[in-house]
Write a protein that holds these residues in place. Structure first.
Motif, PDB file in Angstrom:
ATOM      1  N   PRO A  33      11.248  -5.083   2.330  1.00  0.00           N
ATOM      2  CA  PRO A  33      10.924  -5.930   1.158  1.00  0.00           C
ATOM      3  C   PRO A  33       9.828  -5.326   0.279  1.00  0.00           C
ATOM      4  O   PRO A  33       9.883  -5.455  -0.949  1.00  0.00           O
ATOM      5  CB  PRO A  33      10.449  -7.248   1.799  1.00  0.00           C
ATOM      6  N   LEU A  34       8.854  -4.660   0.896  1.00  0.00           N
ATOM      7  CA  LEU A  34       7.767  -4.052   0.126  1.00  0.00           C
ATOM      8  C   LEU A  34       8.268  -2.869  -0.695  1.00  0.00           C
ATOM      9  O   LEU A  34       7.873  -2.680  -1.843  1.00  0.00           O
ATOM     10  CB  LEU A  34       6.648  -3.601   1.071  1.00  0.00           C
ATOM     11  N   VAL A  35       9.157  -2.076  -0.086  1.00  0.00           N
ATOM     12  CA  VAL A  35       9.718  -0.915  -0.793  1.00  0.00           C
ATOM     13  C   VAL A  35      10.616  -1.372  -1.932  1.00  0.00           C
ATOM     14  O   VAL A  35      10.513  -0.894  -3.076  1.00  0.00           O
ATOM     15  CB  VAL A  35      10.498  -0.012   0.178  1.00  0.00           C
ATOM     16  N   ASN A  36      11.499  -2.310  -1.646  1.00  0.00           N
ATOM     17  CA  ASN A  36      12.460  -2.758  -2.667  1.00  0.00           C
ATOM     18  C   ASN A  36      11.798  -3.502  -3.826  1.00  0.00           C
ATOM     19  O   ASN A  36      12.345  -3.553  -4.926  1.00  0.00           O
ATOM     20  CB  ASN A  36      13.530  -3.635  -2.023  1.00  0.00           C
ATOM     21  N   SER A  37      10.622  -4.069  -3.571  1.00  0.00           N
ATOM     22  CA  SER A  37       9.892  -4.755  -4.650  1.00  0.00           C
ATOM     23  C   SER A  37       8.978  -3.800  -5.402  1.00  0.00           C
ATOM     24  O   SER A  37       8.296  -4.211  -6.358  1.00  0.00           O
ATOM     25  CB  SER A  37       9.075  -5.910  -4.071  1.00  0.00           C
ATOM     26  N   GLY A  38       8.931  -2.530  -4.968  1.00  0.00           N
ATOM     27  CA  GLY A  38       8.119  -1.535  -5.652  1.00  0.00           C
ATOM     28  C   GLY A  38       6.646  -1.570  -5.321  1.00  0.00           C
ATOM     29  O   GLY A  38       5.839  -0.908  -5.986  1.00  0.00           O
ATOM     30  N   LYS A  39       6.268  -2.305  -4.289  1.00  0.00           N
ATOM     31  CA  LYS A  39       4.847  -2.429  -3.952  1.00  0.00           C
ATOM     32  C   LYS A  39       4.311  -1.208  -3.207  1.00  0.00           C
ATOM     33  O   LYS A  39       3.115  -0.918  -3.252  1.00  0.00           O
ATOM     34  CB  LYS A  39       4.617  -3.701  -3.136  1.00  0.00           C
ATOM     35  N   VAL A  40       5.186  -0.520  -2.471  1.00  0.00           N
ATOM     36  CA  VAL A  40       4.815   0.716  -1.778  1.00  0.00           C
ATOM     37  C   VAL A  40       5.946   1.720  -1.973  1.00  0.00           C
ATOM     38  O   VAL A  40       7.055   1.366  -2.380  1.00  0.00           O
ATOM     39  CB  VAL A  40       4.556   0.494  -0.274  1.00  0.00           C
ATOM     40  N   ARG A  41       5.663   2.978  -1.636  1.00  0.00           N
ATOM     41  CA  ARG A  41       6.673   4.031  -1.737  1.00  0.00           C
ATOM     42  C   ARG A  41       7.058   4.494  -0.337  1.00  0.00           C
ATOM     43  O   ARG A  41       6.184   4.760   0.495  1.00  0.00           O
ATOM     44  CB  ARG A  41       6.121   5.206  -2.531  1.00  0.00           C
ATOM     45  N   ALA A  42       8.344   4.563  -0.070  1.00  0.00           N
ATOM     46  CA  ALA A  42       8.829   5.052   1.218  1.00  0.00           C
ATOM     47  C   ALA A  42       9.060   6.554   1.130  1.00  0.00           C
ATOM     48  O   ALA A  42       9.782   7.028   0.246  1.00  0.00           O
ATOM     49  CB  ALA A  42      10.123   4.343   1.594  1.00  0.00           C
ATOM     50  N   LEU A  43       8.443   7.307   2.065  1.00  0.00           N
ATOM     51  CA  LEU A  43       8.601   8.766   2.064  1.00  0.00           C
ATOM     52  C   LEU A  43       9.650   9.242   3.066  1.00  0.00           C
ATOM     53  O   LEU A  43      10.226  10.314   2.880  1.00  0.00           O
ATOM     54  CB  LEU A  43       7.266   9.452   2.376  1.00  0.00           C
ATOM     55  N   GLY A  44       9.875   8.463   4.122  1.00  0.00           N
ATOM     56  CA  GLY A  44      10.843   8.931   5.099  1.00  0.00           C
ATOM     57  C   GLY A  44      11.108   7.924   6.204  1.00  0.00           C
ATOM     58  O   GLY A  44      10.275   7.053   6.483  1.00  0.00           O
ATOM     59  N   ILE A  45      12.282   8.052   6.812  1.00  0.00           N
ATOM     60  CA  ILE A  45      12.654   7.246   7.974  1.00  0.00           C
ATOM     61  C   ILE A  45      12.287   8.041   9.222  1.00  0.00           C
ATOM     62  O   ILE A  45      12.706   9.194   9.383  1.00  0.00           O
ATOM     63  CB  ILE A  45      14.169   6.938   7.981  1.00  0.00           C
ATOM     64  N   VAL A  46      11.508   7.414  10.100  1.00  0.00           N
ATOM     65  CA  VAL A  46      11.043   8.109  11.302  1.00  0.00           C
ATOM     66  C   VAL A  46      12.028   7.832  12.430  1.00  0.00           C
ATOM     67  O   VAL A  46      11.745   7.100  13.385  1.00  0.00           O
ATOM     68  CB  VAL A  46       9.618   7.671  11.684  1.00  0.00           C
ATOM     69  N   GLY A  47      13.218   8.395  12.294  1.00  0.00           N
ATOM     70  CA  GLY A  47      14.283   8.158  13.256  1.00  0.00           C
ATOM     71  C   GLY A  47      15.456   9.067  12.976  1.00  0.00           C
ATOM     72  O   GLY A  47      15.419   9.893  12.043  1.00  0.00           O
ATOM     73  N   PRO A  48      16.541   8.930  13.746  1.00  0.00           N
ATOM     74  CA  PRO A  48      17.658   9.873  13.638  1.00  0.00           C
ATOM     75  C   PRO A  48      18.566   9.692  12.434  1.00  0.00           C
ATOM     76  O   PRO A  48      19.245  10.635  12.030  1.00  0.00           O
ATOM     77  CB  PRO A  48      18.434   9.632  14.937  1.00  0.00           C
ATOM     78  N   THR A  49      18.608   8.496  11.846  1.00  0.00           N
ATOM     79  CA  THR A  49      19.545   8.236  10.750  1.00  0.00           C
ATOM     80  C   THR A  49      18.879   7.442   9.632  1.00  0.00           C
ATOM     81  O   THR A  49      17.878   6.763   9.843  1.00  0.00           O
ATOM     82  CB  THR A  49      20.774   7.437  11.245  1.00  0.00           C
ATOM     83  N   ARG A  50      19.475   7.541   8.440  1.00  0.00           N
ATOM     84  CA  ARG A  50      18.994   6.737   7.321  1.00  0.00           C
ATOM     85  C   ARG A  50      19.336   5.271   7.542  1.00  0.00           C
ATOM     86  O   ARG A  50      20.211   4.941   8.347  1.00  0.00           O
ATOM     87  CB  ARG A  50      19.633   7.213   6.018  1.00  0.00           C
ATOM     88  N   LEU A  51      18.668   4.414   6.800  1.00  0.00           N
ATOM     89  CA  LEU A  51      18.938   2.985   6.877  1.00  0.00           C
ATOM     90  C   LEU A  51      19.918   2.583   5.774  1.00  0.00           C
ATOM     91  O   LEU A  51      19.722   2.956   4.605  1.00  0.00           O
ATOM     92  CB  LEU A  51      17.646   2.188   6.699  1.00  0.00           C
ATOM     93  N   PRO A  52      20.963   1.836   6.116  1.00  0.00           N
ATOM     94  CA  PRO A  52      21.897   1.370   5.078  1.00  0.00           C
ATOM     95  C   PRO A  52      21.202   0.583   3.977  1.00  0.00           C
ATOM     96  O   PRO A  52      21.614   0.637   2.814  1.00  0.00           O
ATOM     97  CB  PRO A  52      22.872   0.485   5.868  1.00  0.00           C
ATOM     98  N   ILE A  53      20.126  -0.109   4.341  1.00  0.00           N
ATOM     99  CA  ILE A  53      19.433  -0.936   3.357  1.00  0.00           C
ATOM    100  C   ILE A  53      18.467  -0.112   2.496  1.00  0.00           C
ATOM    101  O   ILE A  53      17.990  -0.567   1.466  1.00  0.00           O
ATOM    102  CB  ILE A  53      18.694  -2.100   4.078  1.00  0.00           C
ATOM    103  N   LEU A  54      18.167   1.152   2.924  1.00  0.00           N
ATOM    104  CA  LEU A  54      17.352   2.092   2.139  1.00  0.00           C
ATOM    105  C   LEU A  54      18.081   3.439   2.106  1.00  0.00           C
ATOM    106  O   LEU A  54      17.592   4.446   2.626  1.00  0.00           O
ATOM    107  CB  LEU A  54      15.953   2.262   2.755  1.00  0.00           C
ATOM    108  N   PRO A  55      19.251   3.478   1.507  1.00  0.00           N
ATOM    109  CA  PRO A  55      20.107   4.670   1.607  1.00  0.00           C
ATOM    110  C   PRO A  55      19.536   5.933   0.972  1.00  0.00           C
ATOM    111  O   PRO A  55      19.917   7.042   1.349  1.00  0.00           O
ATOM    112  CB  PRO A  55      21.392   4.230   0.894  1.00  0.00           C
ATOM    113  N   ASN A  56      18.612   5.784   0.031  1.00  0.00           N
ATOM    114  CA  ASN A  56      18.064   6.954  -0.663  1.00  0.00           C
ATOM    115  C   ASN A  56      16.819   7.526   0.001  1.00  0.00           C
ATOM    116  O   ASN A  56      16.253   8.512  -0.491  1.00  0.00           O
ATOM    117  CB  ASN A  56      17.754   6.594  -2.125  1.00  0.00           C
ATOM    118  N   VAL A  57      16.393   6.922   1.096  1.00  0.00           N
ATOM    119  CA  VAL A  57      15.211   7.421   1.807  1.00  0.00           C
ATOM    120  C   VAL A  57      15.679   8.301   2.968  1.00  0.00           C
ATOM    121  O   VAL A  57      16.308   7.821   3.910  1.00  0.00           O
ATOM    122  CB  VAL A  57      14.341   6.256   2.330  1.00  0.00           C
TER     123      VAL A  57
END
Length: 330
Positions: free
Chosen positions: A218-242
């Motif tokens: 919710p914080l990323v999608n509202s523009g309140k913070v910036r996501a730099l990366g997913i700390v795991g093996p796969t991307r998240l469907p809800i954050l596909p561009n990260v």
């Protein structure tokens, strides 16, 4: 050589056979009679936290399938030990469930005086979800991807701060693991809760945080913070561009967390199997899967044995990180 049994020995063998049959019938009968009253589900975090949200979804569906209320009780404190002690005070009868989560596997190392043995004290039932970790930064930080972020950390050793919800929590351990792998230095700032840490991240008092996806999305999608990366093996469907950290050349690092359901050791296997069957069925429902995705997590079930292996491996894994970084619970 032919052996013949005496009459008394035959009687003994017959008695043992009947005893075994009787025990099996009693266990089956117990499972059929259970549940005959409301069930408690202890959650070791506050209301509105990720494990609380997933537990409430499960409880609603479990109550419908078992035809008994499943009451969620929030008992936060001491890395899950407050709720754990309440579980262990209850009979091993399947009427008290416990939502185990990643931080609880650190308790044996961080709280040695408690003499916690998760393998002996708990009977695993099923994993419930998997929650990705997202590395988020303050919007003013001059870093737009992992390479520029690591370069900034190396240029300013110990000048950037990262937040967590307390010493030894997943956000803290993820930060220490990242620092070790990338050979960078940053100061850790522990907070009591997300509600305290997030405002300081937004105001740039702290510059970054390894955040569970259920809180980060919710914080990323509202523009309140910036996501730099997913700390795991796969991307998240809800954050596909990260992209994942591995995709950005940071090596394989996975600090995903998870929740699961356990009961007290000694609970009849028939009840454990019934619970497992119901939970697996619930987590496979399309509407439950969709709800979990909305909350920033993935519905994941398991066998009792698989959850037991996960608890054991995570306990060993995080003990190594805690000892290497000299982390204490204080």
């Amino acid at each position: 050589m032919t052996h013949s049994f005496s009459t008394p020995r035959r009687h003994v063998l017959r008695g043992l056979t009947l005893l075994a049959l009787g025990a099996g019938m009693a266990s089956a009968s117990l499972a059929q009679a259970w549940p005959a009253k409301p069930i408690r589900l202890l959650v070791p975090y506050t209301a509105g936290s990720p494990p609380d949200m997933s537990s409430r979804v499960l409880a609603t569906h479990l109550a419908a399938s078992l035809q008994q209320p499943v009451v969620v009780e929030n008992r936060p404190g001491a890395i899950g030990v407050v709720a754990l002690q309440e579980l262990l005070r209850q009979p091993a009868d399947g009427y008290t469930l416990y939502c185990i989560l990643t931080p609880v596997t650190t308790a044996p190392t961080l709280l040695p005086a408690q003499k916690i043995d998760l393998g002996k004290e708990l009977q695993p039932v099923s994993q419930m979800n998997r929650i990705a970790t997202v590395l988020v930064v303050n919007n003013d930080l001059p870093a737009t991807d992992m390479k520029s972020f690591v370069a900034l950390l190396r240029a300013k050793p110990n000048q950037l701060n990262f937040a967590s919800t307390g010493n030894g929590t997943p956000a803290h351990l993820a930060g220490e693991l990242f620092k070790s792998q990338e050979k960078v230095q940053a100061a850790h700032v522990p907070y009591a809760s997300f509600s305290q840490s997030v405002p300081d991240l937004l105001s740039n008092r702290v510059q970054f945080m390894f955040m569970t996806s259920s809180v980060a999305v919710p914080l990323v999608n509202s523009g309140k913070v910036r996501a730099l990366g997913i700390v795991g093996p796969t991307r998240l469907p809800i954050l596909p561009n990260v992209a994942t950290l591995a995709e950005q050349g940071m090596g394989k690092i996975d600090t995903s967390s998870w929740d699961g359901i356990v009961v007290k050791a000694g609970t009849p296997r028939a009840i454990v199997d019934r619970l497992n069957t119901e939970i697996v069925r619930i987590l496979d429902k399309p509407e439950v899967k969709a709800r979990f995705v909305e909350m920033g997590m993935q519905a994941v079930s398991s066998t009792p044995e698989e959850l037991g292996a996960l608890i054991e491996s995570e306990t060993v894994r995080w003990a190594g990180v805690i000892k290497a970084a000299n982390i204490s619970a204080d």
